[in-house]
Every structure is written in C-alpha cells, then in structure tokens.
Write a protein that holds these residues in place. Structure first.
Motif, short mmCIF file in Angstrom:
data_model
loop_
_atom_site.label_atom_id
_atom_site.label_comp_id
_atom_site.label_asym_id
_atom_site.label_seq_id
_atom_site.Cartn_x
_atom_site.Cartn_y
_atom_site.Cartn_z
N GLN A 272 1.33 -1.10 -0.07
CA GLN A 272 -0.42 -0.17 -0.50
C GLN A 272 1.11 1.36 -0.24
O GLN A 272 0.78 2.19 -0.72
N PHE A 273 1.98 1.09 0.78
CA PHE A 273 2.46 2.54 0.99
C PHE A 273 3.48 2.21 -0.90
O PHE A 273 3.71 3.85 -1.09
N ALA A 274 4.39 1.52 -0.77
CA ALA A 274 4.71 1.41 -2.03
C ALA A 274 3.87 1.99 -3.26
O ALA A 274 4.44 2.57 -4.22
N SER A 275 2.35 1.55 -3.26
CA SER A 275 1.85 2.25 -4.40
C SER A 275 1.65 3.73 -3.73
O SER A 275 2.20 4.27 -5.84
N SER A 473 9.87 4.44 6.63
CA SER A 473 9.28 3.01 6.14
C SER A 473 10.12 3.40 4.90
O SER A 473 10.63 2.22 4.65
N VAL A 474 10.97 4.54 3.71
CA VAL A 474 12.08 4.00 3.12
C VAL A 474 13.15 3.29 3.69
O VAL A 474 13.65 2.32 3.05
N LEU A 475 13.52 3.52 4.81
CA LEU A 475 14.73 2.55 5.67
C LEU A 475 14.22 1.67 5.42
O LEU A 475 15.06 0.93 5.55
N VAL A 476 13.06 1.50 5.69
CA VAL A 476 12.19 -0.37 5.85
C VAL A 476 11.99 -1.04 4.18
O VAL A 476 12.64 -2.20 4.06
N VAL A 478 13.31 0.30 1.24
CA VAL A 478 14.44 -0.74 0.40
C VAL A 478 15.16 -2.22 0.72
O VAL A 478 15.47 -2.49 -0.27
N PRO A 479 15.45 -2.77 1.88
CA PRO A 479 16.10 -2.81 2.38
C PRO A 479 15.42 -4.43 2.10
O PRO A 479 15.98 -5.46 1.72
N LEU A 480 13.92 -4.22 2.03
CA LEU A 480 13.08 -5.49 2.20
C LEU A 480 12.89 -5.33 1.13
O LEU A 480 12.94 -6.35 0.17
N SER A 481 12.97 -4.61 -0.02
CA SER A 481 12.19 -4.89 -1.42
C SER A 481 13.60 -5.34 -2.00
O SER A 481 13.01 -5.93 -3.03
N THR A 482 14.79 -4.92 -1.58
CA THR A 482 16.50 -5.20 -2.28
C THR A 482 15.81 -7.05 -2.15
O THR A 482 16.05 -8.03 -2.90
N LEU A 483 15.84 -7.54 -1.28
CA LEU A 483 15.82 -9.31 -0.28
C LEU A 483 14.46 -9.88 -1.34
O LEU A 483 15.07 -10.80 -0.81
N ALA A 484 13.73 -9.38 -0.97
CA ALA A 484 12.57 -10.52 -1.45
C ALA A 484 12.78 -10.33 -3.33
O ALA A 484 11.74 -11.29 -3.72
N ALA A 485 13.19 -9.46 -3.44
CA ALA A 485 13.26 -9.71 -5.61
C ALA A 485 13.71 -10.85 -5.69
O ALA A 485 13.44 -11.42 -6.30
N PRO A 486 14.88 -11.01 -5.12
CA PRO A 486 15.40 -12.79 -5.47
C PRO A 486 14.31 -14.39 -5.63
O PRO A 486 14.47 -14.48 -6.67
N ALA A 487 14.22 -13.55 -4.79
CA ALA A 487 12.97 -14.75 -3.60
C ALA A 487 11.54 -14.73 -4.99
O ALA A 487 10.89 -15.80 -5.77
N ILE A 488 10.80 -13.58 -5.45
CA ILE A 488 10.18 -13.13 -6.26
C ILE A 488 10.62 -13.92 -7.83
O ILE A 488 9.56 -14.29 -8.26
N LEU A 550 26.61 -9.34 -5.42
CA LEU A 550 25.64 -10.97 -4.93
C LEU A 550 24.31 -10.79 -3.37
O LEU A 550 24.16 -11.61 -2.55
N ALA A 551 26.00 -10.28 -2.80
CA ALA A 551 25.12 -10.88 -0.95
C ALA A 551 23.46 -10.15 -0.43
O ALA A 551 23.07 -10.94 0.03
N PRO A 552 22.72 -9.67 -0.85
CA PRO A 552 21.73 -9.26 -1.52
C PRO A 552 20.82 -10.05 -1.74
O PRO A 552 20.03 -10.22 -1.39
N VAL A 553 21.48 -11.01 -3.18
CA VAL A 553 20.82 -12.55 -3.68
C VAL A 553 21.01 -13.20 -2.92
O VAL A 553 20.01 -13.99 -2.54
N THR A 554 21.69 -13.97 -2.21
CA THR A 554 22.80 -14.75 -1.13
C THR A 554 21.87 -14.77 -0.43
O THR A 554 20.60 -15.11 0.76
#
Length: 600
Positions: A272-275, A473-476, A478-488, A550-554
C-alpha cells in the motif's frame, strides 16, 4: 440446467461475435474524435519515439561498456551468453526508469495534475450504466457491503435511475443460498436496482461471465462499470466517468488507477505504501505516452457496451492449455481489440477508486502464476491482424515482465561461473563495475524520484505520515524489497518452468485475508530458494568480489521463508502502523462498507 431465474431484469439481447486474430482486420466502427479529445495531440508519436530511443541508447551504452570489459581476456561462450541476456534485461530496466522519470517531470512541472477528483458537470446523465460485480466463491457479505456503499453514494448524488447493479456469480452451488440472502438484503435497502445471477457452468471464466451477461442483457445499457470482487469506487467518480463517456463518443474505455485499501498484514501495508509513494510518477509516465492506446486492467473501468460487444468476443486459442485454450489475461487483449476498431482507450488518474492487495507473498505468487500464463499466451497474439503497435508493445512488455525473471537468474548464474573461473565478467570489477553501478541507479532511480515527489508537497507528505514517517518507511522498504526480489524472481522462474511443462493454472478462490503463516506451510514452497542461497554462500570464498555484489541475492534467498512469514503477519502490520512505518491515508480515505447490514 439454467441460470438462477427470478433475480434479473427482462432480457435485452446483444450480439457479441467471436473475433479473429488472423485475416483482414474488421473495419473501424468508432466515430471520429473531435478536436480536444482527451489524450489526443500531434506530439504523441514524438513522446513514444523519445521513450523508445532513450531506452535503446541506454541499453546500447551499457552493453558496449560490458562488452569492452568481458573481451579483455578474449570472447568465450559465457561472454556471448552474458551479452545476449544483458541487453534485453537492461532495456527493460531503462524503459521503466525513463517512464518514471518522464512521469516525475510532468508531475513536477504541472503538465499533469496527478491524482485528482473526477470532474463533474451540471448536465444530467444521458446513458444508462450497469455496474457489474463478478464473484467466484467470495465472502458475499463483504462484496455486498462494497456494493451497498456505491449504491448509497449514487443515491446521495440523485443518479440511481441511471445505474443498475448486477452480481454475476460463478460460485459453487453451496454458496448460492448465502449469495441470494445477501442479494435480497442489499436489494431491499438500496435505491438503485440490484440484480443477481449465478451461472451453472463457468465457461470462459470472468470473460465468459461478462460475455453471457452482454448477450442476455447488454442491449439495455450504454455503459458497464467493470469491477472485481475487491473493487470499491466513489459515487462522484462513477458519475463523472459516465459524464465523460456521454461527452466523448469515440472513447470506449476509461481505466482508473485503483489505490490499495484494506491492508492489515505487513505485506499489504508495505505494498500500500509502495503504490502510494512510487506509483504516481510511474502512472503519470504511462499516461503521458499511452494516449488513446492505454491498457485495460480488467476492473475499476467504465466501458462502452456496444463497442465492447462488437469488438471483444474472445475466441478460444488453438492448442491445449497452458498456451492454448481460454485467454486468461483477457484485459490487455480486449483493449487491443477495441483500438483495432478505432475506439479510444484512456487511463485516468482519479481519486476514489480502490482495490485490495493479496495478504501474503504466497498469495501474490499464486495470482502471479495465473498472470504469467496469461501473459505468455500473448506472445502468440503479437502478430494479430490490425493491432496498433502500442498494443503489441503492451502485450510484449507483459510477457517480458515474467520472462525477465529467468533471464536475471541466468545472468547471475553466468556471472557466478565466470567469477569462480577467474574470467572477466559482469562482476569482476572495472569497467564492468560501472555497468553494475548504472544498473543499480536505474533500478533504484524510480524510488528516489517517488520519494522526492512525496516530500516536495505538504499535502502529499501529510498523506504519508510526514517527513519522518516517509523516511522511516523507505529505510524499511529499500532493504526489504532488495531481499524479496531474488525470491520473487526464482518463484516466477519455477512457475514458468511449470507452464513450459504444460501445467495450467487453476481457477481457485482468491484469499483476501491474512492471519499469519506457519513455517511448515512456507518451507515446502521455498526449499529451492534456500538451496540456491546456500550454494551461493558456499561459492563465496571462490569469488570474493562477486560475492559482495551478490550478497543481497544470497541473503534474500536464505531468508526468504522468514521474510514470507514476517510480512504475512497481521500483528507485525499493526506494529508497523504504531511505529509509523508504511503509513498512508488509506484508512482515512477508504469508504466504510458495512457488510453486517447485508449479510443476511
């Protein structure tokens, strides 16, 4: 067996012929737009040329820089594969960045006002509108609560005579009694006419549901407002859209941009926040270049009935599912079919249009699986006769959005092999490091633009909780979206492999409520993600430079089950709200539907 009979108006049949994608295109039927038609302008081709050319220039520059890097030790097969995969991926990334940058510019300069209330005029409505709510084993109390809110809003506007509501059910027989009870309660208290019909056979899914209604009752209406079971729209927005259609006879479809409401889980609040913070620039850019060839998202859109009926009868694609059969992502195809006949399709950034979001990453992935199969079907329609080139581009971009996931993973795999073997590659340092830095700039650039746009206006800042809440919110995010992207990306790749193996998506009821997920329900779905993360971690000593990139991906792959569990929690969603993280004004702006009054 026939449909439930006593709950419908008299028949008003309308022909809806099945369309062909080959042979000579059908003749145009739309009236010529007059001067000043919304979205028109001689510069629309120039806008599109700018977008395409800038995309190609950035992709060529980055590919040239990468080529110079990998050729320092000769041209190997891995280098050729890397360069082949890199260009389309970078082009997609550049396209998204330029679209957002253009949107930011038009918003910042006032060339586009952004999300604004729908205009209203004093003249009475000329056309009659059917408001269609297709349902498939939904919580009918909540559905009727949303319809109740819209009917009450239209009654306050004094326009009920111009609008009829239809609940079009594809639910199982076990749900019919509850649906009938909820319908009767809603019809009894509504000033607008409310009708109900349940199909005995769910032929064609949602498009078939709508086509059946058109052939039986479409002749009595000028427009239809297409909703999903989680859709909600304000009365002024609905009436204003109908007035635009009255005034613009060449416009066949007005697509709104729904805002996310009803968030309870941490994942929903995050989306909701991201949109709200990143969406305005991206949407304004899309409106800027799409013009009269905008897309259709299948809901929260007003459609000219006869234009749709004569243009959008969908055939069954040749071959067996998942690539043949019923067209699953029908909306984009329907927009292309309307434009093929000369009708104009526009997107409007208006307020008071809402939808809900899946409560968990797993629920979003289940929905994504259906969309992926539907978008891959579009590849067979790229050569359809008479389609506008922008519609073909939209079909291609939809498929490319899913094909990008396996390509990104292939890019990472090739880079890992090169790094372990000590070859020059994408992650071996300068000058390829410059390419990675440019990639990161384009990847996070739209977020930066969204943040600047939000902070630049006091009203927008307040709607997102103020400067402090936005930054937290952005500080949460950015790292959350970075970590979730490889799994998605890996989830989408696994789904695409399933589609390639002829595993079709089933039509299940969508889960719209959270409540948390135990790890035992998550781990079977994410075992390959954890294994891939473990492999990357084990290879890290052999490729220290690449391992840093690749640390964020791992980390994202290793932590994926925990991220899914954490973000699926209502409790953590409430904690985020109390901590002023992922704050929006959705709770204040959300119309209050009251399902208890119609649940029966």
């Amino acid at each position: 067996m026939t449909d439930t009979p006593p709950c419908l108006p008299p028949p008003a049949p309308l022909e809806m012929p099945e369309q062909r994608f080959d042979g000579a295109p059908p003749p145009g039927r739309a009236p010529d737009p007059f001067d000043g038609a919304i979205g028109s302008g001689a510069d629309v081709l120039a806008r599109r040329a700018i977008l395409v050319l800038l995309t190609l220039v950035l992709a060529l520059l980055a590919s040239t820089a990468l080529k110079e890097s990998v050729l320092t030790d000769g041209l190997a097969v891995s280098d050729m594969l890397l360069l082949t995969v890199f260009f389309p991926l970078f082009a997609l990334l550049a396209f998204g960045f330029i679209n957002a940058a253009v949107g930011f510019i038009v918003l910042a300069t006032g060339l586009h006002p952004g999300f604004t209330p729908m205009p209203r005029w004093s003249e009475p409505l000329k056309g009659r509108t059917a408001i269609l709510m297709p349902v498939h084993n939904e919580d009918i109390g909540e559905v009727c609560g949303r319809l109740q809110h819209m009917a009450d809003a239209l009654a306050r506007a004094g326009t009920c005579a111009a609008f009829d509501f239809f609940i079009l059910s594809d639910s199982a027989a076990d749900n019919e009694a509850a649906e009938l009870a909820a319908w009767r309660a809603l019809a009894a208290r509504s000033d607008c006419a409310v009708f109900y019909r349940r199909r005995m056979e769910n032929v064609g899914r949602k498009p078939g549901n709508i086509a059946d209604w058109l052939r039986a009752h479409g002749g009595a209406y000028d427009y239809m407002l297409m909703l999903d079971a989680d859709s909600l729209m304000g009365g002024d927005t609905i009436v204003g859209m109908a007035q635009i259609m009255d005034r613009r006879p060449a416009v066949a479809l007005l697509q709104t941009v729904p805002q996310v409401i009803g968030a309870t889980t941490l994942f929903q609040r995050w989306m909701q926040f991201a949109s709200r913070i990143y969406g305005p620039a991206a949407t304004a850019g899309l409106v800027w270049w799409s013009g009269a060839e905008a897309t259709f998202w299948g809901h929260n859109a007003l459609i000219r009935v006869r234009a749709f009926a004569e243009s959008c009868g969908l055939p069954v694609l040749r071959g067996a599912p998942p690539f043949g059969g019923t067209i699953m992502s029908h909306d984009v195809v329907e927009a292309a079919l309307l434009r093929r006949r000369g009708w104009r399709v526009h997107m409007v950034m208006t307020e008071e249009t809402f939808e809900e979001y899946p409560p968990t990453l797993i629920d979003a992935a289940v929905r994504d699986r259906r969309w992926a199969q539907g978008n891959l079907q579009h590849l067979a329609l790229l050569g359809a006769s008479g389609f506008h080139w922008i519609n073909r581009l939209q079909l291609l971009l939809g498929a490319a959005g899913y094909l990008a996931s396996p390509l990104w993973l292939l890019l990472i795999t090739v880079s890992v092999v090169q790094a372990v073997r000590g070859e020059a590659g994408l992650m071996s340092g300068d000058p390829s490091g410059m390419v990675l830095e440019l990639t990161l700039a384009l990847l996070f650039g739209p977020k930066v633009l969204g943040i600047v746009h939000a902070l630049a206006d006091a009203r927008r800042r307040a709607s997102l909780g103020g400067t402090g809440a936005i930054l937290r919110s952005v500080l949460v995010d950015v790292p959350l979206s970075t970590l979730a992207a490889p799994a998605i990306a890996l989830t989408q790749t696994i789904d695409l492999l399933g589609i390639a193996r002829q595993r079709k998506a089933e039509w299940h009821t969508q889960n719209r409520r959270g409540g948390g997920l135990p790890l035992r329900a998550i781990l079977p779905r994410y075992r390959w993600h954890v294994l891939a993360g473990a492999v990357l971690l084990a290879l890290s000593p052999l490729m220290p430079v690449a391992a840093l990139w690749l640390a964020p991906v791992t980390a994202g792959l290793l932590l994926s089950p925990l991220i899914v569990q954490w973000t699926a929690s209502d409790r953590w969603g409430a904690r985020a709200a109390r901590a002023r993280v992922f704050v929006t004004d959705a709770e204040d702006r959300e119309p209050r539907a009251m399902p208890s009054t119609v649940a029966g």
